[in-house]
Structures are given as C-alpha cells and as structure tokens.
Design a protein around this motif. Structure first.
Motif, PDB file in Angstrom:
ATOM      1  N   LEU A  59      36.495 101.649 150.795  1.00 32.00           N
ATOM      2  CA  LEU A  59      37.073 100.827 149.736  1.00 32.00           C
ATOM      3  C   LEU A  59      36.024  99.903 149.110  1.00 32.00           C
ATOM      4  CD1 LEU A  59      40.435  99.968 151.497  1.00 32.00           C
ATOM      5  CD2 LEU A  59      40.180 101.392 149.456  1.00 32.00           C
ATOM      6  N   ARG A  60      35.148  99.341 149.915  1.00 35.52           N
ATOM      7  CA  ARG A  60      34.120  98.453 149.387  1.00 35.52           C
ATOM      8  C   ARG A  60      33.167  99.223 148.466  1.00 35.52           C
ATOM      9  NH1 ARG A  60      31.752  96.831 153.958  1.00 35.52           N
ATOM     10  NH2 ARG A  60      33.239  95.135 154.270  1.00 35.52           N
ATOM     11  N   LEU A  61      32.889 100.469 148.812  1.00 34.92           N
ATOM     12  CA  LEU A  61      31.980 101.290 148.011  1.00 34.92           C
ATOM     13  C   LEU A  61      32.582 101.641 146.655  1.00 34.92           C
ATOM     14  CD1 LEU A  61      29.301 102.935 147.919  1.00 34.92           C
ATOM     15  CD2 LEU A  61      30.581 104.837 148.942  1.00 34.92           C
ATOM     16  N   HIS A  62      33.867 102.020 146.660  1.00 31.56           N
ATOM     17  CA  HIS A  62      34.484 102.507 145.429  1.00 31.56           C
ATOM     18  C   HIS A  62      35.190 101.421 144.622  1.00 31.56           C
ATOM     19  CE1 HIS A  62      33.877 106.878 145.912  1.00 31.56           C
ATOM     20  NE2 HIS A  62      33.881 106.601 147.203  1.00 31.56           N
ATOM     21  N   PHE A  63      35.703 100.403 145.308  1.00 20.90           N
ATOM     22  CA  PHE A  63      36.451  99.346 144.615  1.00 20.90           C
ATOM     23  C   PHE A  63      35.963  97.978 145.102  1.00 20.90           C
ATOM     24  CE2 PHE A  63      39.324 103.001 145.387  1.00 20.90           C
ATOM     25  CZ  PHE A  63      39.440 103.458 144.074  1.00 20.90           C
ATOM     26  N   PRO A  64      34.715  97.617 144.775  1.00 19.54           N
ATOM     27  CA  PRO A  64      34.116  96.397 145.337  1.00 19.54           C
ATOM     28  C   PRO A  64      34.815  95.105 144.935  1.00 19.54           C
ATOM     29  CG  PRO A  64      32.755  97.313 143.571  1.00 19.54           C
ATOM     30  CD  PRO A  64      33.801  98.328 143.868  1.00 19.54           C
ATOM     31  N   ASP A  65      35.581  95.127 143.848  1.00 25.31           N
ATOM     32  CA  ASP A  65      36.229  93.903 143.375  1.00 25.31           C
ATOM     33  C   ASP A  65      37.634  93.702 143.932  1.00 25.31           C
ATOM     34  OD1 ASP A  65      33.992  93.354 141.810  1.00 25.31           O
ATOM     35  OD2 ASP A  65      34.768  94.513 140.117  1.00 25.31           O
ATOM     36  N   ARG A  66      38.098  94.649 144.746  1.00 27.49           N
ATOM     37  CA  ARG A  66      39.451  94.555 145.296  1.00 27.49           C
ATOM     38  C   ARG A  66      39.425  93.984 146.714  1.00 27.49           C
ATOM     39  NH1 ARG A  66      42.448 100.336 144.069  1.00 27.49           N
ATOM     40  NH2 ARG A  66      41.896 100.558 141.846  1.00 27.49           N
ATOM     41  N   ASP A  67      40.487  93.308 147.066  1.00 20.02           N
ATOM     42  CA  ASP A  67      40.685  92.875 148.448  1.00 20.02           C
ATOM     43  C   ASP A  67      41.094  94.108 149.259  1.00 20.02           C
ATOM     44  OD1 ASP A  67      41.352  91.775 150.860  1.00 20.02           O
ATOM     45  OD2 ASP A  67      43.035  90.573 150.105  1.00 20.02           O
ATOM     46  N   PRO A  68      40.311  94.509 150.260  1.00 15.79           N
ATOM     47  CA  PRO A  68      40.622  95.752 150.972  1.00 15.79           C
ATOM     48  C   PRO A  68      41.794  95.652 151.945  1.00 15.79           C
ATOM     49  CG  PRO A  68      38.713  94.721 151.956  1.00 15.79           C
ATOM     50  CD  PRO A  68      39.060  93.897 150.742  1.00 15.79           C
ATOM     51  N   GLU A  69      42.151  94.435 152.370  1.00 14.86           N
ATOM     52  CA  GLU A  69      43.136  94.294 153.440  1.00 14.86           C
ATOM     53  C   GLU A  69      44.484  94.944 153.129  1.00 14.86           C
ATOM     54  OE1 GLU A  69      42.457  93.368 156.359  1.00 14.86           O
ATOM     55  OE2 GLU A  69      40.428  92.657 155.963  1.00 14.86           O
ATOM     56  N   PRO A  70      45.103  94.656 151.963  1.00 13.93           N
ATOM     57  CA  PRO A  70      46.408  95.285 151.683  1.00 13.93           C
ATOM     58  C   PRO A  70      46.321  96.806 151.615  1.00 13.93           C
ATOM     59  CG  PRO A  70      45.986  93.451 150.185  1.00 13.93           C
ATOM     60  CD  PRO A  70      44.709  93.723 150.891  1.00 13.93           C
ATOM     61  N   ARG A  71      45.214  97.310 151.041  1.00 16.25           N
ATOM     62  CA  ARG A  71      45.074  98.758 150.909  1.00 16.25           C
ATOM     63  C   ARG A  71      44.867  99.419 152.269  1.00 16.25           C
ATOM     64  NH1 ARG A  71      46.755 103.271 148.896  1.00 16.25           N
ATOM     65  NH2 ARG A  71      45.150 104.742 148.208  1.00 16.25           N
ATOM     66  N   ILE A  72      44.127  98.759 153.162  1.00 13.43           N
ATOM     67  CA  ILE A  72      43.938  99.322 154.501  1.00 13.43           C
ATOM     68  C   ILE A  72      45.278  99.451 155.215  1.00 13.43           C
ATOM     69  CG2 ILE A  72      42.997  98.843 156.803  1.00 13.43           C
ATOM     70  CD1 ILE A  72      40.550  97.636 155.407  1.00 13.43           C
ATOM     71  N   ARG A  73      46.092  98.402 155.147  1.00 12.69           N
ATOM     72  CA  ARG A  73      47.417  98.456 155.779  1.00 12.69           C
ATOM     73  C   ARG A  73      48.272  99.546 155.148  1.00 12.69           C
ATOM     74  NH1 ARG A  73      46.787  92.769 155.447  1.00 12.69           N
ATOM     75  NH2 ARG A  73      48.140  92.687 153.607  1.00 12.69           N
ATOM     76  N   GLU A  74      48.187  99.669 153.837  1.00 10.19           N
ATOM     77  CA  GLU A  74      48.973 100.691 153.129  1.00 10.19           C
ATOM     78  C   GLU A  74      48.548 102.095 153.547  1.00 10.19           C
ATOM     79  OE1 GLU A  74      49.887 102.122 148.507  1.00 10.19           O
ATOM     80  OE2 GLU A  74      48.439 100.530 148.923  1.00 10.19           O
ATOM     81  N   LEU A  75      47.236 102.318 153.639  1.00  6.54           N
ATOM     82  CA  LEU A  75      46.732 103.640 154.021  1.00  6.54           C
ATOM     83  C   LEU A  75      47.115 103.992 155.452  1.00  6.54           C
ATOM     84  CD1 LEU A  75      43.201 103.412 152.380  1.00  6.54           C
ATOM     85  CD2 LEU A  75      44.954 105.115 151.805  1.00  6.54           C
ATOM     86  N   LEU A  76      46.971 103.037 156.370  1.00  8.23           N
ATOM     87  CA  LEU A  76      47.352 103.297 157.760  1.00  8.23           C
ATOM     88  C   LEU A  76      48.832 103.635 157.874  1.00  8.23           C
ATOM     89  CD1 LEU A  76      45.334 100.489 159.598  1.00  8.23           C
ATOM     90  CD2 LEU A  76      44.890 102.949 159.657  1.00  8.23           C
ATOM     91  N   ASP A  77      49.662 102.914 157.123  1.00 11.19           N
ATOM     92  CA  ASP A  77      51.092 103.185 157.137  1.00 11.19           C
ATOM     93  C   ASP A  77      51.387 104.533 156.491  1.00 11.19           C
ATOM     94  OD1 ASP A  77      53.912 102.232 157.541  1.00 11.19           O
ATOM     95  OD2 ASP A  77      53.939 102.449 155.353  1.00 11.19           O
TER      96      ASP A  77
END
Length: 284
Positions: free
Chosen positions: A111-129
């Motif tokens: 996520l940091r590589l492709h979307f450096p301006d986004r907060d990765p935390e919500p997306r990580i939780r979403e992906l794991l779910d």
C-alpha cells in the motif's frame, strides 16, 4: 459492444524452435472469468506471463480497457501503473512471500508503494477481512500459516493495488480439496463485490467448471477449442478437449483406454486451431 476489460491479440512466443504461444487471442469482459486449460507444455502459463508482463511476446499485444499494455515499462510511475492493471497469484505463495515479513507488513509495504498518500490502516483491516483472515493473522510470518492462509495473504496483496485483472496460475493446485473449495468460494465472493476480471490458468477442469464463464483449451501453444464453459465441457468438439475430460477419474474410468486415446491423438493430424473473441468457437 462494450470495450473488453482485457484483450489478447495474436500473441506469439517462441523458445528456439518451440512455439510456446502460437497466435493466441481472447477477450475478458469486466467482471468476467476466463479459464485457460491444457496439459503441461500447452503454453497456458507462458500466455499468462505475457499478460502479466513477466514474459515478452515476440508478436501480438495485450490491451487493458482498449489501451495497449507496454511490454516494457519505463520509470517508476509507469511500472506502478502497469502493475495496478494486472496482478498475478502464483501456485505456491510460500515462494512469493518473504519468509521474514509478517502479513501486516506485506500489505503495508504494498500500500505504501502504490498509494503513499493514503492511511494504510483501514485498508489493511479491510483486506484481511475480505480474504477471511482477520486481524489475528496480521503479525504471523508465512511459516506460521497454513497453505490456504498463505494463499489468502497472496490474494490480499494482489487485491491491495486494486487491479483490473487478477491472473491466477494454478492458484489452488497445491491445496487440499477442502481448502481449494474455501479459496474458490472466496474468489467468487470477491468477484461479486468488485468489477475485477479473473484469468484462471489451470489443468483442473473441476476448477474451470466452478469458477469460469468461458474457457480456452490450449495444446502445443495454440487454442484448439473455446467457448462458454458449460457448453465446452458438456459437448466438447475437439478430440483433445474430450481427452482432457475423459482423463478425469470417474466410475468406469479406464487408464489404458485413455493412454491409447492419447497415443492416437499424438499420431494423428489435429484440426486447425481456433481464435477466441467471444462465444463458442470450434476447430475448422
């Protein structure tokens, strides 16, 4: 007709005198699922690698949403944009995951590589779910996970870049039957939730029957039969497709008869290969 999500046009790739991919064409609509099947050496994996960009075609082109996909990307931004178009999930996720990196960090770095301006935390939780892992697996290393869990991590990592197309190269072949079913159900759920298109590379006709709308059958680098999955599997027109179906163990299965049919097919001229652009195609 709407613009295809993915289109392969007359792909060709040779290794010396071997024509690994010989004039392969197909289309994949948005939200569609296309299977490419064939035995070892049929050219299906080389075709997938060309689509992803891991292999360079000698001729032909791959288009995503009508735009030609460059065989080589120049510069960091172009490489990232190209990676976001098509992602691949390999057969053995243990080989494609860093054994020293936990699940959370795998997703965070992507996520940091492709979307450096986004907060990765919500997306990580979403992906794991989304892949059915949950936060308890976030700190685990690959060796601490089962084969099915590792494949879920690989799928989550691929989905993190929000690709248009997900190429799955024998992605459930190394899993036991019950875990295969779980992963295939997961992929079906993801397909319902997103407009992503699937390109399945497999030798398993059971997988093709379950998860694809259309299928291409490849042999010696060429497409020998193509069409709607249900039609091709119910009434195969090419002798090689019939051989693949007959080779699946079933009541009354006779391996000696299958071996004889394989030998007969090898020694006889094949029907002309076909190109697939949608709908049922048969050898001429």
């Amino acid at each position: 007709m709407p613009e295809p999500l993915l289109q392969a046009v007359d792909l060709r790739r040779s290794f010396g005198t071997v024509h690994a991919v010989d004039g392969v064409s197909f289309t994949l609509p948005e939200g569609g699922s296309l299977g490419i099947v064939g035995g070892s050496g049929s050219g299906k994996t080389t075709t997938a690698r060309i689509v992803v960009g891991l292999e360079r075609a000698d001729a032909g082109e791959v288009r995503v949403r009508g735009r030609a996909r460059p065989s080589r990307a120049r510069g960091r931004e172009q490489r990232l944009a190209r990676a976001r178009e098509v992602q691949m999930v390999f057969q053995d996720p243990y080989l494609s995951l860093d054994p020293r990196t936990g699940v959370d960090q795998v997703l965070r770095e992507t996520l940091r590589l492709h979307f450096p301006d986004r907060d990765p935390e919500p997306r990580i939780r979403e992906l794991l779910d989304q892949v059915g892992l949950g936060t308890r697996a976030a700190d685990a290393l690959p060796r601490q996970l089962s084969g099915g869990q590792r494949q879920r991590v690989a799928i989550a990592r691929a989905l993190a870049v929000e690709p248009a197309v997900l190429v799955l190269d024998e992605a459930v072949a190394a899993l036991d039957v019950s875990v295969q079913a779980q992963i295939l159900n997961l992929l079906a759920d993801i397909r319902e939730q997103t407009p992503i298109g699937y390109l399945f590379i497999t030798h398993d006709l059971g997988v093709v029957r379950c998860v694809t709308d259309e299928v291409l059958v490849m042999r010696h680098g060429s497409v020998v039969e193509a069409g709607a999955t249900a039609e091709v599997l119910a009434a195969p027109q090419h002798p090689y497709t019939r051989l693949l179906l007959d080779s699946v163990p079933h009541p009354g299965w006779n391996p000696d008869r299958i071996a004889a049919a394989r030998q007969e097919l090898t020694s006889s001229p094949l029907a002309q290969p076909t190109q697939h652009t949608g709908g049922r195609s048969e050898p001429t």
